[in-house]
Design a protein around this motif. Structure first.
Motif, PDB file in Angstrom:
ATOM      1  N   THR A 146       1.786  -3.638 -11.378  1.00  0.00           N
ATOM      2  CA  THR A 146       1.153  -3.808 -10.086  1.00  0.00           C
ATOM      3  C   THR A 146       0.173  -4.962 -10.180  1.00  0.00           C
ATOM      4  O   THR A 146      -0.614  -5.029 -11.123  1.00  0.00           O
ATOM      5  CB  THR A 146       0.387  -2.541  -9.683  1.00  0.00           C
ATOM      6  OG1 THR A 146       1.310  -1.458  -9.687  1.00  0.00           O
ATOM      7  CG2 THR A 146      -0.222  -2.689  -8.307  1.00  0.00           C
ATOM      8  N   SER A 183      -4.312  -3.623  -7.409  1.00  0.00           N
ATOM      9  CA  SER A 183      -4.880  -2.444  -8.062  1.00  0.00           C
ATOM     10  C   SER A 183      -6.357  -2.294  -7.730  1.00  0.00           C
ATOM     11  O   SER A 183      -6.846  -1.197  -7.451  1.00  0.00           O
ATOM     12  CB  SER A 183      -4.696  -2.548  -9.580  1.00  0.00           C
ATOM     13  OG  SER A 183      -3.340  -2.562  -9.927  1.00  0.00           O
ATOM     14  N   LEU A 202      -6.912  -1.119  -4.130  1.00  0.00           N
ATOM     15  CA  LEU A 202      -6.534   0.242  -3.818  1.00  0.00           C
ATOM     16  C   LEU A 202      -7.142   1.279  -4.751  1.00  0.00           C
ATOM     17  O   LEU A 202      -6.936   2.477  -4.570  1.00  0.00           O
ATOM     18  CB  LEU A 202      -5.007   0.374  -3.871  1.00  0.00           C
ATOM     19  CG  LEU A 202      -4.254  -0.534  -2.901  1.00  0.00           C
ATOM     20  CD1 LEU A 202      -2.767  -0.392  -3.147  1.00  0.00           C
ATOM     21  CD2 LEU A 202      -4.579  -0.203  -1.486  1.00  0.00           C
ATOM     22  N   GLY A 203      -7.877   0.840  -5.732  1.00  0.00           N
ATOM     23  CA  GLY A 203      -8.353   1.759  -6.749  1.00  0.00           C
ATOM     24  C   GLY A 203      -9.179   2.904  -6.220  1.00  0.00           C
ATOM     25  O   GLY A 203      -9.135   4.010  -6.761  1.00  0.00           O
ATOM     26  N   SER A 204      -9.926   2.679  -5.156  1.00  0.00           N
ATOM     27  CA  SER A 204     -10.818   3.716  -4.635  1.00  0.00           C
ATOM     28  C   SER A 204     -10.221   4.488  -3.468  1.00  0.00           C
ATOM     29  O   SER A 204     -10.869   5.351  -2.899  1.00  0.00           O
ATOM     30  CB  SER A 204     -12.139   3.072  -4.179  1.00  0.00           C
ATOM     31  OG  SER A 204     -11.900   2.167  -3.136  1.00  0.00           O
ATOM     32  N   ALA A 254      -5.218   9.456  -1.304  1.00  0.00           N
ATOM     33  CA  ALA A 254      -3.784   9.475  -1.065  1.00  0.00           C
ATOM     34  C   ALA A 254      -3.427   9.408   0.412  1.00  0.00           C
ATOM     35  O   ALA A 254      -2.330   9.009   0.762  1.00  0.00           O
ATOM     36  CB  ALA A 254      -3.172  10.718  -1.695  1.00  0.00           C
ATOM     37  N   SER A 310       8.722   7.569  -4.839  1.00  0.00           N
ATOM     38  CA  SER A 310       7.632   8.338  -5.453  1.00  0.00           C
ATOM     39  C   SER A 310       7.096   7.648  -6.699  1.00  0.00           C
ATOM     40  O   SER A 310       6.013   7.993  -7.188  1.00  0.00           O
ATOM     41  CB  SER A 310       8.099   9.755  -5.798  1.00  0.00           C
ATOM     42  OG  SER A 310       9.027   9.740  -6.870  1.00  0.00           O
ATOM     43  N   GLN A 311       7.845   6.678  -7.225  1.00  0.00           N
ATOM     44  CA  GLN A 311       7.412   5.961  -8.422  1.00  0.00           C
ATOM     45  C   GLN A 311       6.440   4.821  -8.116  1.00  0.00           C
ATOM     46  O   GLN A 311       5.881   4.213  -9.029  1.00  0.00           O
ATOM     47  CB  GLN A 311       8.637   5.396  -9.159  1.00  0.00           C
ATOM     48  CG  GLN A 311       9.662   6.448  -9.553  1.00  0.00           C
ATOM     49  CD  GLN A 311       9.062   7.548 -10.405  1.00  0.00           C
ATOM     50  OE1 GLN A 311       8.412   7.283 -11.418  1.00  0.00           O
ATOM     51  NE2 GLN A 311       9.253   8.795  -9.979  1.00  0.00           N
ATOM     52  N   THR A 363       3.139   2.904  -7.325  1.00  0.00           N
ATOM     53  CA  THR A 363       1.717   3.102  -7.569  1.00  0.00           C
ATOM     54  C   THR A 363       0.956   1.948  -6.934  1.00  0.00           C
ATOM     55  O   THR A 363       1.424   0.810  -6.957  1.00  0.00           O
ATOM     56  CB  THR A 363       1.404   3.162  -9.070  1.00  0.00           C
ATOM     57  OG1 THR A 363       1.901   1.976  -9.705  1.00  0.00           O
ATOM     58  CG2 THR A 363       2.050   4.388  -9.712  1.00  0.00           C
ATOM     59  N   PRO A 364      -0.223   2.240  -6.390  1.00  0.00           N
ATOM     60  CA  PRO A 364      -0.831   3.548  -6.191  1.00  0.00           C
ATOM     61  C   PRO A 364      -0.078   4.348  -5.128  1.00  0.00           C
ATOM     62  O   PRO A 364       0.742   3.811  -4.390  1.00  0.00           O
ATOM     63  CB  PRO A 364      -2.243   3.220  -5.732  1.00  0.00           C
ATOM     64  CG  PRO A 364      -2.082   1.909  -5.029  1.00  0.00           C
ATOM     65  CD  PRO A 364      -1.023   1.157  -5.802  1.00  0.00           C
ATOM     66  N   LYS A 365      -0.371   5.635  -5.043  1.00  0.00           N
ATOM     67  CA  LYS A 365       0.278   6.501  -4.072  1.00  0.00           C
ATOM     68  C   LYS A 365      -0.280   6.219  -2.679  1.00  0.00           C
ATOM     69  O   LYS A 365      -1.482   6.247  -2.473  1.00  0.00           O
ATOM     70  CB  LYS A 365       0.061   7.977  -4.426  1.00  0.00           C
ATOM     71  CG  LYS A 365       0.557   8.360  -5.812  1.00  0.00           C
ATOM     72  CD  LYS A 365       2.070   8.214  -5.932  1.00  0.00           C
ATOM     73  CE  LYS A 365       2.562   8.676  -7.291  1.00  0.00           C
ATOM     74  NZ  LYS A 365       4.013   8.472  -7.457  1.00  0.00           N
ATOM     75  N   LEU A 366       0.626   5.958  -1.731  1.00  0.00           N
ATOM     76  CA  LEU A 366       0.229   5.671  -0.357  1.00  0.00           C
ATOM     77  C   LEU A 366       1.035   6.546   0.594  1.00  0.00           C
ATOM     78  O   LEU A 366       2.141   6.978   0.273  1.00  0.00           O
ATOM     79  CB  LEU A 366       0.472   4.197  -0.024  1.00  0.00           C
ATOM     80  CG  LEU A 366      -0.374   3.178  -0.793  1.00  0.00           C
ATOM     81  CD1 LEU A 366       0.108   1.768  -0.493  1.00  0.00           C
ATOM     82  CD2 LEU A 366      -1.840   3.323  -0.434  1.00  0.00           C
TER      83      LEU A 366
END
Length: 337
Positions: free
Chosen positions: A3, A8, A11-13, A16, A248-249, A251-254
């Motif tokens: 990513t 990263s 979106l780190g903070s 979901a 589903s793989q 990242t990050p989960k959105l």
């Protein structure tokens, strides 16, 4: 899969159930040939309950799209802006049916007639030149469909369409349901309906590769959010499935699941999914993402050059210019002469 560092950090903070700001995210250098890194994601219109099923009408230089809960098809054009095109669009009953009664997927047939997947009336229909609708199919072997959702037209005139339960009351957990499967069907010009796929939990978006040798299905199922490919033989029968991509793989989960999808002229797959739109090559490699900042349902190529991507995204209609284009219509979109 790596990513990008900026992505990263951005979106780190995030939790979901949150979406990041709009942006173009590249996962492969080839993605830069498909869309500019600084491409603007424009908001064209807002205020819908759940926008869906866009299709470009070349004959009138406009986009048609559904607002499923409000039972209406809208049109949008540069000249006239937003207008109501068809209401009711998918349910003509007098009693409340479900929270998604209207039309969903839209397409054009070889003569320029509008084809509609209708949730509430549970049918595949066509809008005739005189203005009335005609039912193409509303049952399989005497049992009513669940709620036809999305469709794609083959150059032969046959139509593949999906039939999940989203338009049924209580998502199909009730006496209204007649079909046990959430199937995929093919309607042929002689009127015959064939059930071609029976083992998907939530089949949703559907499209064909430019050469029509591959059928793509998006499955909107949280436990298996897959984009699946099927080889198509000369009799238009899908073969063994291949899971092309498992969203589903990512990242990050959105928020978001695979839903509507289209191909470009090179055969790349552009699908709504987590965060907005995911773009894959024909082998299933993730090339990039368009983060829309909204849950995104579906998309369509449009404009005179077919290089503009229109996105139905929750309450909004969006537009983004690309460096590629949709395939040359085989026959399903009547071009302006």
């Amino acid at each position: 899969m790596k990513t990008p560092l900026l992505f990263s950090v951005l979106l780190g903070s995030l939790l979901a159930d949150e979406l990041p700001p709009t942006s173009i995210v590249s996962h492969d250098p080839s993605f830069d040939k498909l869309i500019a890194k600084d491409a603007e994601i424009e908001v064209l219109a807002s205020g819908f309950s759940w926008s869906e099923g866009p299709v470009w009408d070349f004959s009138e230089s406009r986009l048609l799209f559904s607002d499923v809960p409000n039972n209406v098809v809208h049109s949008w054009s540069e000249e006239r802006g937003l207008e109501v095109y068809l209401k009711p669009s998918g349910f003509t009953g007098v009693a409340k049916h479900s929270r998604e009664p209207g039309s969903n997927g839209l397409a054009f047939d070889s003569t320029g007639r509008l084809l509609t997947c209708e949730h509430g009336d549970r049918r595949l229909s066509v809008l005739t030149p005189s203005g009335g609708k005609m039912t193409l199919a509303d049952n399989y072997q005497g049992k009513r469909f669940n709620s036809p959702n999305d469709l794609v037209v083959h150059s032969s005139g046959s139509i593949f369409f999906t039939d999940p339960p989203y338009g049924l009351p209580n998502q199909g957990e009730g006496p209204e349901r007649e079909m046990p499967e959430n199937g995929v069907y093919r309607w042929d010009p002689d009127g015959k309906v064939t059930q071609v796929i029976v083992d998907l939990v939530r089949p949703n978006g559907v499209t064909l590769s430019p050469d029509e040798k591959t059928l793509y299905i998006a499955q909107s199922h949280r436990e298996a959010p897959h984009i699946i490919s099927y080889p198509v033989d000369a009799s238009l029968q899908p073969g063994e499935p291949n899971v092309l991509f498992d969203s589903s793989q990512l990242t990050p989960k959105l928020p978001g699941l695979p839903d509507g999808l289209k191909v470009d002229r090179e055969g790349n797959i552009w699908s709504s999914g987590p965060g907005g739109v995911i773009v894959l090559n024909p082998e299933g490699k993730l090339l990039g993402q368009i983060l829309t900042g909204r849950r995104t349902a579906n998309l369509a190529w449009g404009g005179s050059d077919r290089a503009t991507l229109y996105l139905t995204a929750n309450h909004d209609l969006l537009r983004v210019k690309t460096k590629t284009a949709g395939p040359t219509p085989r026959h399903t979109e009547k071009e302006k002469t």
